[in-house]
Design a protein around this motif. Sequence first.
Motif, PDB file in Angstrom:
ATOM      1  N   GLY A 122      40.800  84.065 -77.403  1.00 28.87           N
ATOM      2  CA  GLY A 122      40.740  84.106 -75.933  1.00 28.87           C
ATOM      3  C   GLY A 122      41.341  82.851 -75.340  1.00 28.87           C
ATOM      4  N   LEU A 123      41.245  82.777 -74.010  1.00 28.82           N
ATOM      5  CA  LEU A 123      41.847  81.689 -73.235  1.00 28.82           C
ATOM      6  C   LEU A 123      41.478  80.293 -73.742  1.00 28.82           C
ATOM      7  CD1 LEU A 123      43.585  81.604 -70.698  1.00 28.82           C
ATOM      8  CD2 LEU A 123      41.513  81.485 -69.347  1.00 28.82           C
ATOM      9  N   ALA A 124      40.238  80.132 -74.196  1.00 33.73           N
ATOM     10  CA  ALA A 124      39.772  78.803 -74.598  1.00 33.73           C
ATOM     11  C   ALA A 124      40.453  78.320 -75.874  1.00 33.73           C
ATOM     12  CB  ALA A 124      38.260  78.829 -74.792  1.00 33.73           C
ATOM     13  N   HIS A 134      48.061  84.494 -70.545  1.00 33.85           N
ATOM     14  CA  HIS A 134      46.656  84.891 -70.347  1.00 33.85           C
ATOM     15  C   HIS A 134      46.109  84.295 -69.041  1.00 33.85           C
ATOM     16  CE1 HIS A 134      45.242  86.405 -74.484  1.00 33.85           C
ATOM     17  NE2 HIS A 134      46.549  86.390 -74.498  1.00 33.85           N
ATOM     18  N   ARG A 135      46.372  83.008 -68.844  1.00 30.56           N
ATOM     19  CA  ARG A 135      45.775  82.328 -67.683  1.00 30.56           C
ATOM     20  C   ARG A 135      46.336  82.952 -66.394  1.00 30.56           C
ATOM     21  NH1 ARG A 135      42.257  77.158 -67.306  1.00 30.56           N
ATOM     22  NH2 ARG A 135      42.346  76.839 -65.115  1.00 30.56           N
ATOM     23  N   LYS A 136      47.650  83.271 -66.415  1.00 27.95           N
ATOM     24  CA  LYS A 136      48.273  83.857 -65.219  1.00 27.95           C
ATOM     25  C   LYS A 136      47.677  85.251 -64.945  1.00 27.95           C
ATOM     26  CE  LYS A 136      52.788  84.775 -63.344  1.00 27.95           C
ATOM     27  NZ  LYS A 136      53.984  85.414 -63.772  1.00 27.95           N
ATOM     28  N   LEU A 308      31.118  82.284 -73.094  1.00 24.51           N
ATOM     29  CA  LEU A 308      31.155  80.958 -72.463  1.00 24.51           C
ATOM     30  C   LEU A 308      30.352  80.928 -71.174  1.00 24.51           C
ATOM     31  CD1 LEU A 308      34.827  79.692 -72.934  1.00 24.51           C
ATOM     32  CD2 LEU A 308      32.779  79.005 -74.153  1.00 24.51           C
ATOM     33  N   ALA A 309      30.523  81.987 -70.363  1.00 24.82           N
ATOM     34  CA  ALA A 309      29.842  81.980 -69.064  1.00 24.82           C
ATOM     35  C   ALA A 309      28.328  82.061 -69.255  1.00 24.82           C
ATOM     36  CB  ALA A 309      30.334  83.138 -68.211  1.00 24.82           C
ATOM     37  N   SER A 310      27.855  82.917 -70.173  1.00 28.76           N
ATOM     38  CA  SER A 310      26.395  83.052 -70.348  1.00 28.76           C
ATOM     39  C   SER A 310      25.809  81.744 -70.866  1.00 28.76           C
ATOM     40  CB  SER A 310      26.032  84.145 -71.359  1.00 28.76           C
ATOM     41  OG  SER A 310      26.752  85.308 -71.161  1.00 28.76           O
ATOM     42  N   ALA A 311      26.450  81.175 -71.904  1.00 31.87           N
ATOM     43  CA  ALA A 311      25.859  80.003 -72.545  1.00 31.87           C
ATOM     44  C   ALA A 311      25.909  78.774 -71.640  1.00 31.87           C
ATOM     45  CB  ALA A 311      26.583  79.715 -73.858  1.00 31.87           C
ATOM     46  N   SER A 312      27.065  78.536 -70.988  1.00 31.01           N
ATOM     47  CA  SER A 312      27.171  77.290 -70.212  1.00 31.01           C
ATOM     48  C   SER A 312      26.322  77.361 -68.948  1.00 31.01           C
ATOM     49  CB  SER A 312      28.625  76.972 -69.883  1.00 31.01           C
ATOM     50  OG  SER A 312      29.235  78.091 -69.326  1.00 31.01           O
ATOM     51  N   SER A 313      26.309  78.533 -68.287  1.00 28.60           N
ATOM     52  CA  SER A 313      25.477  78.626 -67.074  1.00 28.60           C
ATOM     53  C   SER A 313      24.001  78.503 -67.443  1.00 28.60           C
ATOM     54  CB  SER A 313      25.682  79.968 -66.365  1.00 28.60           C
ATOM     55  OG  SER A 313      27.037  80.204 -66.152  1.00 28.60           O
ATOM     56  N   MET A 314      23.647  79.092 -68.589  1.00 28.70           N
ATOM     57  CA  MET A 314      22.247  79.034 -69.032  1.00 28.70           C
ATOM     58  C   MET A 314      21.817  77.572 -69.244  1.00 28.70           C
ATOM     59  SD  MET A 314      20.708  80.559 -72.566  1.00 28.70           S
ATOM     60  CE  MET A 314      21.491  79.441 -73.704  1.00 28.70           C
ATOM     61  N   THR A 368      23.105  66.369 -62.643  1.00 32.57           N
ATOM     62  CA  THR A 368      22.612  66.984 -63.883  1.00 32.57           C
ATOM     63  C   THR A 368      23.757  67.093 -64.894  1.00 32.57           C
ATOM     64  OG1 THR A 368      21.004  68.245 -62.608  1.00 32.57           O
ATOM     65  CG2 THR A 368      21.458  69.037 -64.827  1.00 32.57           C
ATOM     66  N   LEU A 369      24.928  67.547 -64.403  1.00 36.48           N
ATOM     67  CA  LEU A 369      26.066  67.718 -65.319  1.00 36.48           C
ATOM     68  C   LEU A 369      26.683  66.371 -65.720  1.00 36.48           C
ATOM     69  CD1 LEU A 369      27.856  70.835 -63.775  1.00 36.48           C
ATOM     70  CD2 LEU A 369      26.513  70.730 -65.868  1.00 36.48           C
ATOM     71  N   ARG A 370      26.397  65.326 -64.943  1.00 28.69           N
ATOM     72  CA  ARG A 370      26.865  63.986 -65.364  1.00 28.69           C
ATOM     73  C   ARG A 370      26.058  63.541 -66.590  1.00 28.69           C
ATOM     74  NH1 ARG A 370      25.542  58.602 -65.095  1.00 28.69           N
ATOM     75  NH2 ARG A 370      23.610  58.981 -63.948  1.00 28.69           N
ATOM     76  N   LEU A 377      31.572  67.809 -76.049  1.00 30.24           N
ATOM     77  CA  LEU A 377      32.686  67.432 -76.926  1.00 30.24           C
ATOM     78  C   LEU A 377      33.744  68.523 -76.899  1.00 30.24           C
ATOM     79  CD1 LEU A 377      33.683  65.511 -79.270  1.00 30.24           C
ATOM     80  CD2 LEU A 377      32.554  67.084 -80.825  1.00 30.24           C
ATOM     81  N   PHE A 378      34.966  68.157 -76.598  1.00 29.94           N
ATOM     82  CA  PHE A 378      36.060  69.114 -76.750  1.00 29.94           C
ATOM     83  C   PHE A 378      37.322  68.349 -77.082  1.00 29.94           C
ATOM     84  CE2 PHE A 378      37.463  68.307 -72.397  1.00 29.94           C
ATOM     85  CZ  PHE A 378      36.279  68.016 -71.744  1.00 29.94           C
ATOM     86  N   GLY A 379      38.362  69.060 -77.489  1.00 32.95           N
ATOM     87  CA  GLY A 379      39.491  68.286 -78.014  1.00 32.95           C
ATOM     88  C   GLY A 379      40.829  68.982 -77.978  1.00 32.95           C
ATOM     89  N   ARG A 380      41.832  68.183 -78.242  1.00 32.63           N
ATOM     90  CA  ARG A 380      43.233  68.627 -78.240  1.00 32.63           C
ATOM     91  C   ARG A 380      43.888  68.182 -79.541  1.00 32.63           C
ATOM     92  NH1 ARG A 380      44.406  68.817 -72.559  1.00 32.63           N
ATOM     93  NH2 ARG A 380      42.517  69.764 -71.699  1.00 32.63           N
ATOM     94  N   ILE A 381      45.131  68.640 -79.741  1.00 30.89           N
ATOM     95  CA  ILE A 381      45.917  68.088 -80.844  1.00 30.89           C
ATOM     96  C   ILE A 381      47.185  67.484 -80.249  1.00 30.89           C
ATOM     97  CG2 ILE A 381      47.034  70.336 -81.355  1.00 30.89           C
ATOM     98  CD1 ILE A 381      47.050  69.405 -84.324  1.00 30.89           C
ATOM     99  N   PRO A 440      32.946  67.189 -66.024  1.00 33.48           N
ATOM    100  CA  PRO A 440      32.117  68.134 -66.795  1.00 33.48           C
ATOM    101  C   PRO A 440      32.836  69.464 -67.042  1.00 33.48           C
ATOM    102  CG  PRO A 440      31.320  67.970 -64.531  1.00 33.48           C
ATOM    103  CD  PRO A 440      32.376  66.910 -64.700  1.00 33.48           C
ATOM    104  N   PHE A 441      33.841  69.765 -66.205  1.00 32.71           N
ATOM    105  CA  PHE A 441      34.590  71.016 -66.385  1.00 32.71           C
ATOM    106  C   PHE A 441      35.979  70.722 -66.958  1.00 32.71           C
ATOM    107  CE2 PHE A 441      31.526  71.955 -62.997  1.00 32.71           C
ATOM    108  CZ  PHE A 441      30.980  73.156 -63.447  1.00 32.71           C
ATOM    109  N   SER A 442      36.148  69.558 -67.600  1.00 38.05           N
ATOM    110  CA  SER A 442      37.452  69.088 -68.050  1.00 38.05           C
ATOM    111  C   SER A 442      38.354  68.925 -66.821  1.00 38.05           C
ATOM    112  CB  SER A 442      38.047  70.046 -69.089  1.00 38.05           C
ATOM    113  OG  SER A 442      39.243  69.519 -69.598  1.00 38.05           O
ATOM    114  N   TYR A 453      33.065  79.655 -60.113  1.00 31.35           N
ATOM    115  CA  TYR A 453      32.086  80.715 -60.386  1.00 31.35           C
ATOM    116  C   TYR A 453      30.747  80.063 -60.762  1.00 31.35           C
ATOM    117  CZ  TYR A 453      29.773  84.543 -62.894  1.00 31.35           C
ATOM    118  OH  TYR A 453      28.858  85.480 -63.317  1.00 31.35           O
ATOM    119  N   ALA A 454      30.819  79.090 -61.685  1.00 28.52           N
ATOM    120  CA  ALA A 454      29.588  78.461 -62.198  1.00 28.52           C
ATOM    121  C   ALA A 454      28.812  77.803 -61.060  1.00 28.52           C
ATOM    122  CB  ALA A 454      29.934  77.441 -63.276  1.00 28.52           C
ATOM    123  N   MET A 455      29.501  77.020 -60.218  1.00 26.02           N
ATOM    124  CA  MET A 455      28.782  76.305 -59.158  1.00 26.02           C
ATOM    125  C   MET A 455      28.144  77.289 -58.179  1.00 26.02           C
ATOM    126  SD  MET A 455      28.604  73.210 -59.935  1.00 26.02           S
ATOM    127  CE  MET A 455      27.891  72.402 -58.524  1.00 26.02           C
TER     128      MET A 455
END
Length: 505
Positions: A122-124, A134-136, A308-314, A368-370, A377-381, A440-442, A453-455
């Motif tokens: 998926g997009l992530a 995909h994003r478009k 992603l939406a269920s877990a992060s909003s939860m 709270t999100l601060r 943790l997330f990352g790039r190459i 917090p949202f990159s 959506y989340a906010m």
Amino acid sequence: MIGVVPLLLLAAAVLAVAALLVRYWGALSEFRRARRMTAKLPGPPPYPVIGNALDLPYNMDDLYDTLSTFASTYGPLYRATLAHYTFVVVMDPEDMRVVMTSDKTAEKSSLYGVAESLMGRGLAIVNGDEWRRHRKAITPSLHLDILRDFVQIFSKQGAAFADTLGELADKGVMFDVTPLIGSCANQAICETVMSSDVDKDDPLKRDFLDAVPKAFDHFMYRIFRPWFLSDWVYSFHRWQFPDYLQMKNTFNLFTQRLIGDKKEALKKNEPLPQRKRQAFLDHVLSSEEGAALNDAELAEEVKTFVMLASASSMDALSFFIYMLAIHQDVQDKVRQELDDILGEDRGRLVEHSDLAHMQYTERVFKETLRIFPILPLFGRIATDDLLLPSGVTIPRGCQVGFWLPYVHRNPQWFPEPDKFDPDRFLPENSRGRHPFAYVPFSAGPRNCIGQRYAMMFLKTVAAAIVPRLRFEVPDDGPKCLEDVQLKMNLTMSVRGGANIRVHRL
Ligand code: HEM
């Protein structure tokens, strides 16, 4: 004399070995180059071959503390190694700005590949042209015009959640609020983004929800044991996660259900909601832009979004409630603001126009999100060498990580960083703050597509529950932030559960 066939076979074998050697040699020299270029950076001393594998905790519940200790000991820019991977963890906002916006670090870390078998591409996870396509295709389906319509559904979900909490208040029990929110957040994403009316008590849906944290445990287990990064090697070790195949099956079945129901409805010519733009599933299945995704890609996106939406909003809402339970003064102020907005009718459904007035509540979510960045943790190459403003060059092939708990507690941008103070997000107190000091949202092109959506979801549910209920931690619960023990498995949560008591007002 040797026949022609054996000779050809021999030649093919020699060529295959030579090709492997060339490839291995290429990879080896890149690996050595990355090690050489990062050798002078601070970081835990590596052991030969395995790198820092022994510095990682055996119990994954300790991972949050270990990574925090690494950051405070070696930050704001340190290196670590795991087998043939070299990591640079970047936590200075100016360096992060360059990494998060450069084309040379636009691709997700190759470690994300471990999520593919369960979550799909998926997009992530996808990169390059595939990601852009995909994003478009998806972006228009999260337009503000559509999100505005979602508020009604969030509000109903919030009211149902308040009823559930009310019943627990009547019983006078102490409980972990997180899983209850998971169900509310999942129902919201299904009804909004997926425009599905799947029942909240549907057993498949419950299995899906149960499987998400297990899947996240599974990703983290493999990411931090790089010898299991290869699917082939890992396939011999699956006994460690006996319900792996069942999880995979549940994710696929639930996704197929959502898409199948929607296709069926479209086939029967059931009308789409009357609006300029459609929500995600309706949009993808009925518009030209959405048709850019084929059936398999659509299924992967549905899985990614719902997970992603269920877990992060939860987790975000759970930390918010927990913060209110610990900081009664903040809770009173949020309630006062909501009472002022809702007026006499505390139980009325929240409307989109109410959300703009919830400024203190929004600051509480930001704070709270601060302190608890849900995806810490997330990352790039790095696909090419990248020179950072700090003067360090990240070599190509290197994995670049961001550890937000350190970034968000930098006293230069957040004085008294361990204090819970929503007013640090007042406009006058935010002036001059580095834009990458709080992410917090990159940030940059690969930021969170679900941020707005989340906010909206979080604020709407807060407005449904806070005026009706009072939250408190048990007598032996945490009295301040330092008492809150954390753990992470992709998202972060309270170790031992966000245990609270609730009282009706
Ligand atoms: C408080 C809630 C949320 C937080 C803190 C959050 C945080 C993040 C972060 C930090 C990233 C970047 C991850 C990376 O670079 O690997 C991200 C990406 C993403 N998020 Fe969220 N998120 C939240 C809610 C949501 C929601 C509700 C949705 C869906 C409606 C969503 C969908 C996504 C997707 C699809 C991506 C990948 C975007 C891309 O790479 O183009 N998130 N999120």
